[in-house]
Motif scaffolding. Structure first.
Motif: not given
Length: 125
Positions: A29, A32, A35
């Protein structure tokens, strides 16, 4: 090892594996989030990169520790026990390095937000 000690050792191994799973969830996470921040065009992510790299190093170290602890439980000879202990301790070291890198990136981010300047990379307050 008697029954009680064996039972406790297995519970320790379960706990270490739970930590490893949790560490990988965190790493996924954080990746993520990194990103998403990159896609939104956030410009300076160098501190976040340090944090991300540190989290992944910790995850790898935690996995290595879990494997080592499990191998210690099933080892039947002194050399096997030693190899498993070395694997466990190496995993502990990796966790420490990853944690240090994560804390360093987070500290730099806080300093930059508070003071508006980036401290040199070789200074850890």
């Amino acid at each position: 090892m008697d029954y009680q000690e064996n039972d406790i050792a297995h519970k320790i191994a379960y706990g270490v594996w739970i930590q490893a799973i949790g560490q990988f969830i965190e790493a996924i996470y954080v990746s993520k989030l990194f990103t998403v921040q990159t896609q939104k065009g956030k410009e300076d992510l160098t501190n976040e990169e340090k944090i991300l790299f540190g989290v992944w190093i910790q995850a790898i170290g935690q996995l290595q520790e879990a494997v080592g602890v499990t191998q210690q439980l099933s080892a039947s000879s002194e050399p096997e026990i030693r190899r498993a202990e070395e694997l466990t301790v190496t995993g502990n070291w990796l966790q420490g390095v990853g944690s240090t890198l994560e804390a360093y990136g987070g500290t730099k981010e806080i300093i930059e937000r508070r003071l508006g300047v980036s401290p040199p990379d070789y200074v850890i307050p």
